[in-house]
Design a protein around this motif. Structure first.
Motif, PDB file in Angstrom:
ATOM      1  N   PHE A 277      -3.278 -70.734  41.424  1.00 50.18           N
ATOM      2  CA  PHE A 277      -4.011 -69.664  42.110  1.00 50.18           C
ATOM      3  C   PHE A 277      -5.501 -69.978  42.178  1.00 50.18           C
ATOM      4  N   SER A 278      -6.070 -70.416  41.061  1.00 46.25           N
ATOM      5  CA  SER A 278      -7.502 -70.728  41.013  1.00 46.25           C
ATOM      6  C   SER A 278      -7.838 -71.872  41.957  1.00 46.25           C
ATOM      7  N   GLY A 279      -6.982 -72.885  41.985  1.00 42.00           N
ATOM      8  CA  GLY A 279      -7.209 -74.023  42.874  1.00 42.00           C
ATOM      9  C   GLY A 279      -7.104 -73.634  44.339  1.00 42.00           C
ATOM     10  N   ALA A 280      -6.122 -72.806  44.680  1.00 42.25           N
ATOM     11  CA  ALA A 280      -5.948 -72.354  46.064  1.00 42.25           C
ATOM     12  C   ALA A 280      -7.169 -71.568  46.530  1.00 42.25           C
ATOM     13  N   LEU A 281      -7.647 -70.660  45.691  1.00 44.14           N
ATOM     14  CA  LEU A 281      -8.830 -69.858  46.032  1.00 44.14           C
ATOM     15  C   LEU A 281     -10.067 -70.748  46.170  1.00 44.14           C
ATOM     16  N   ALA A 282     -10.213 -71.695  45.273  1.00 48.25           N
ATOM     17  CA  ALA A 282     -11.365 -72.603  45.306  1.00 48.25           C
ATOM     18  C   ALA A 282     -11.396 -73.401  46.599  1.00 48.25           C
ATOM     19  N   GLY A 283     -10.255 -73.946  46.991  1.00 51.92           N
ATOM     20  CA  GLY A 283     -10.189 -74.728  48.218  1.00 51.92           C
ATOM     21  C   GLY A 283     -10.459 -73.892  49.457  1.00 51.92           C
ATOM     22  N   ALA A 284      -9.894 -72.690  49.506  1.00 54.13           N
ATOM     23  CA  ALA A 284     -10.055 -71.813  50.669  1.00 54.13           C
ATOM     24  C   ALA A 284     -11.510 -71.397  50.857  1.00 54.13           C
ATOM     25  N   VAL A 285     -12.156 -70.992  49.787  1.00 53.75           N
ATOM     26  CA  VAL A 285     -13.550 -70.545  49.864  1.00 53.75           C
ATOM     27  C   VAL A 285     -14.463 -71.693  50.288  1.00 53.75           C
ATOM     28  N   ALA A 286     -14.305 -72.845  49.642  1.00 56.30           N
ATOM     29  CA  ALA A 286     -15.182 -73.984  49.913  1.00 56.30           C
ATOM     30  C   ALA A 286     -15.047 -74.470  51.350  1.00 56.30           C
ATOM     31  N   LYS A 287     -13.832 -74.640  51.825  1.00 57.39           N
ATOM     32  CA  LYS A 287     -13.615 -75.169  53.168  1.00 57.39           C
ATOM     33  C   LYS A 287     -14.032 -74.200  54.266  1.00 57.39           C
ATOM     34  N   THR A 288     -13.858 -72.914  54.032  1.00 58.63           N
ATOM     35  CA  THR A 288     -14.266 -71.929  55.032  1.00 58.63           C
ATOM     36  C   THR A 288     -15.778 -71.930  55.198  1.00 58.63           C
ATOM     37  N   VAL A 289     -16.501 -72.081  54.113  1.00 60.21           N
ATOM     38  CA  VAL A 289     -17.968 -72.091  54.166  1.00 60.21           C
ATOM     39  C   VAL A 289     -18.479 -73.257  55.012  1.00 60.21           C
TER      40      VAL A 289
ATOM     41  N   ILE B 237     -11.755 -68.614  34.111  1.00 54.34           N
ATOM     42  CA  ILE B 237     -12.376 -67.807  33.044  1.00 54.34           C
ATOM     43  C   ILE B 237     -12.020 -66.334  33.215  1.00 54.34           C
ATOM     44  N   LEU B 238     -12.084 -65.842  34.474  1.00 49.63           N
ATOM     45  CA  LEU B 238     -11.755 -64.444  34.753  1.00 49.63           C
ATOM     46  C   LEU B 238     -10.305 -64.136  34.400  1.00 49.63           C
ATOM     47  N   LEU B 239      -9.391 -65.021  34.776  1.00 51.90           N
ATOM     48  CA  LEU B 239      -7.972 -64.801  34.492  1.00 51.90           C
ATOM     49  C   LEU B 239      -7.706 -64.801  32.988  1.00 51.90           C
ATOM     50  N   ARG B 240      -8.398 -65.682  32.245  1.00 48.71           N
ATOM     51  CA  ARG B 240      -8.232 -65.702  30.791  1.00 48.71           C
ATOM     52  C   ARG B 240      -8.728 -64.407  30.157  1.00 48.71           C
ATOM     53  N   LYS B 241      -9.867 -63.898  30.662  1.00 53.31           N
ATOM     54  CA  LYS B 241     -10.399 -62.644  30.133  1.00 53.31           C
ATOM     55  C   LYS B 241      -9.462 -61.472  30.440  1.00 53.31           C
ATOM     56  N   LEU B 242      -8.916 -61.451  31.645  1.00 50.47           N
ATOM     57  CA  LEU B 242      -7.968 -60.393  32.011  1.00 50.47           C
ATOM     58  C   LEU B 242      -6.723 -60.455  31.130  1.00 50.47           C
ATOM     59  N   HIS B 243      -6.291 -61.677  30.826  1.00 49.73           N
ATOM     60  CA  HIS B 243      -5.134 -61.860  29.953  1.00 49.73           C
ATOM     61  C   HIS B 243      -5.428 -61.328  28.551  1.00 49.73           C
ATOM     62  N   GLU B 244      -6.609 -61.658  28.056  1.00 50.63           N
ATOM     63  CA  GLU B 244      -6.993 -61.195  26.710  1.00 50.63           C
ATOM     64  C   GLU B 244      -7.113 -59.676  26.654  1.00 50.63           C
ATOM     65  N   MET B 245      -7.501 -59.076  27.772  1.00 51.69           N
ATOM     66  CA  MET B 245      -7.658 -57.621  27.822  1.00 51.69           C
ATOM     67  C   MET B 245      -6.344 -56.900  28.111  1.00 51.69           C
ATOM     68  N   GLY B 246      -5.295 -57.686  28.369  1.00 55.01           N
ATOM     69  CA  GLY B 246      -3.981 -57.085  28.582  1.00 55.01           C
ATOM     70  C   GLY B 246      -3.687 -56.674  30.014  1.00 55.01           C
TER      71      GLY B 246
ATOM     72  N   THR C  30      10.493 -71.354  21.492  1.00 52.50           N
ATOM     73  CA  THR C  30      10.273 -72.290  22.597  1.00 52.50           C
ATOM     74  C   THR C  30      10.164 -71.533  23.913  1.00 52.50           C
ATOM     75  N   GLN C  31      10.797 -70.342  23.957  1.00 54.27           N
ATOM     76  CA  GLN C  31      10.713 -69.537  25.169  1.00 54.27           C
ATOM     77  C   GLN C  31       9.284 -69.047  25.403  1.00 54.27           C
ATOM     78  N   SER C  32       8.615 -68.596  24.330  1.00 53.79           N
ATOM     79  CA  SER C  32       7.235 -68.124  24.482  1.00 53.79           C
ATOM     80  C   SER C  32       6.309 -69.267  24.870  1.00 53.79           C
ATOM     81  N   GLU C  33       6.563 -70.461  24.324  1.00 55.65           N
ATOM     82  CA  GLU C  33       5.767 -71.621  24.702  1.00 55.65           C
ATOM     83  C   GLU C  33       5.972 -71.945  26.177  1.00 55.65           C
ATOM     84  N   GLY C  34       7.219 -71.823  26.628  1.00 53.36           N
ATOM     85  CA  GLY C  34       7.526 -72.076  28.031  1.00 53.36           C
ATOM     86  C   GLY C  34       6.846 -71.079  28.946  1.00 53.36           C
ATOM     87  N   LEU C  35       6.827 -69.804  28.532  1.00 52.10           N
ATOM     88  CA  LEU C  35       6.158 -68.770  29.319  1.00 52.10           C
ATOM     89  C   LEU C  35       4.653 -69.012  29.377  1.00 52.10           C
ATOM     90  N   LYS C  36       4.097 -69.462  28.247  1.00 47.42           N
ATOM     91  CA  LYS C  36       2.666 -69.756  28.195  1.00 47.42           C
ATOM     92  C   LYS C  36       2.319 -70.905  29.146  1.00 47.42           C
TER      93      LYS C  36
END
Length: 325
Positions: free
Chosen positions: A39-51, A312-321, A23-29
């Protein structure tokens, strides 16, 4: 669940010793998923609103005044502001926007992922695209959650956008002056029309974007759309969502800035009546909508696309370790 049982059975036939479910690994996941969404949402909002910040500021100035809106007048306002105060004045209030948008977008996108998961469990669509009604509900609840938690920051951003630099020196100064001169309740003035507007706006935006991605996957046979297709889907989502909720956005801005524009807007119906009486339905309640049809689709398209690509980028980085497991 069935795939997990099959994996365990296959591993056992190969003589492997399976660890006990943790259950600990599930919690970490789960924690990792939430952090990635934030993080993805924060970056998305910052980029869009600044433009789109210069267009957004111009729209707010017209929304809170009785001046007649037109594309020509909007251009003149932007040009006069540039000549008088310089290029960076077009981004005045953007720091307050970032203080509000970064947590708002982070919470909204993260909440949307969590609500999708919860509703997927409830309706038996875990890991699949939700049916139409839960899809709409997930977006509405995500927007409502974010708006409730960040509303005072939106109030501050609106004040900074429509006042001269001499009136408020920074974000903290806005909070202090409003609290001292108008009372703490003022920080939540316009809250009701905000929530009433967020429900259809966020609901329709997320619903449209998710629906277009689903239809695209079914028609094209590709599970993931290209980046320009994501931008187009997001633009459609922004156009529909903002058009549906725009009159309430005008009412919200009028109520938020009443303390500095000389009006005494106190209720939604009273504000609407006064706007219609002085300026008419179309020129009043839909003032600046044509600019929103330019600004909104750009902002929402960039926001959705940035969120998806970052995930997608974060998932790929996770898969690559490259990230912690």
């Amino acid at each position: 669940m069935g795939s997990e049982v099959q994996d365990q059975h296959a591993a056992l036939t190969q003589g492997e010793v399976l660890p006990r479910p943790s259950t600990q690994s599930e919690g970490l996941k789960q924690t990792s998923s939430i952090i990635n969404s934030l993080f993805s949402g924060a970056l998305a909002g910052a980029v869009a609103k600044t433009v789109v910040a210069p267009l957004d500021r111009t729209k707010i100035i017209f929304q809170v005044s009785s001046a007649r809106f037109s594309a020509k007048e909007a251009y003149r306002l932007i040009y006069r502001t540039y000549l008088k105060d310089g290029l960076f004045s077009l981004w005045r209030g953007n720091s307050a926007t970032m203080v509000r948008v970064i947590p708002y977008a982070a919470i909204q996108f993260c909440a949307h992922e969590q609500y999708k998961s919860l509703l997927g469990d409830y309706y038996g669509f875990q890991g699949k695209v939700l049916p139409p009604l839960p899809r709409l509900l997930a977006g509405s609840m995500a927007g409502t959650t974010a708006a409730m938690l960040t509303y005072p920051l939106d109030m501050v951003r609106a004040r900074m956008a429509v006042t001269p630099k001499e009136m408020y020196s920074n974000i903290l100064h806005v909070f202090v002056r409003i609290s001292r001169e108008e009372g703490l309740k003022t920080l939540y003035r316009g809250f009701t029309p905000t929530i009433l507007g967020v429900v259809p706006y966020a609901g329709l935006s997320f619903f449209t974007y998710e629906t277009l991605k689903k239809v695209h996957a079914e028609r094209s046979g590709r599970p993931q759309p290209y980046s320009f297709e994501r931008l187009a889907f997001g633009a459609c989502a922004g156009l529909i969502g903002q058009s549906a909720s725009y009159p309430l956005d005008v009412v919200r801005r009028r109520m938020q800035t009443a303390g500095v524009t000389g009006h005494t807007y106190s209720t939604i119906s009273g504000t609407m009546r006064e706007i219609v009486a002085e300026e008419g339905v179309i020129r009043g309640l839909y003032k600046g909508l044509s600019m929103n049809w330019v600004k909104g689709p750009i902002a929402v398209g960039i926001s959705f696309t940035t969120f998806d690509l970052t995930q997608i980028l974060l998932r790929k980085l996770h898969e690559m370790g490259y990230t912690s497991r």
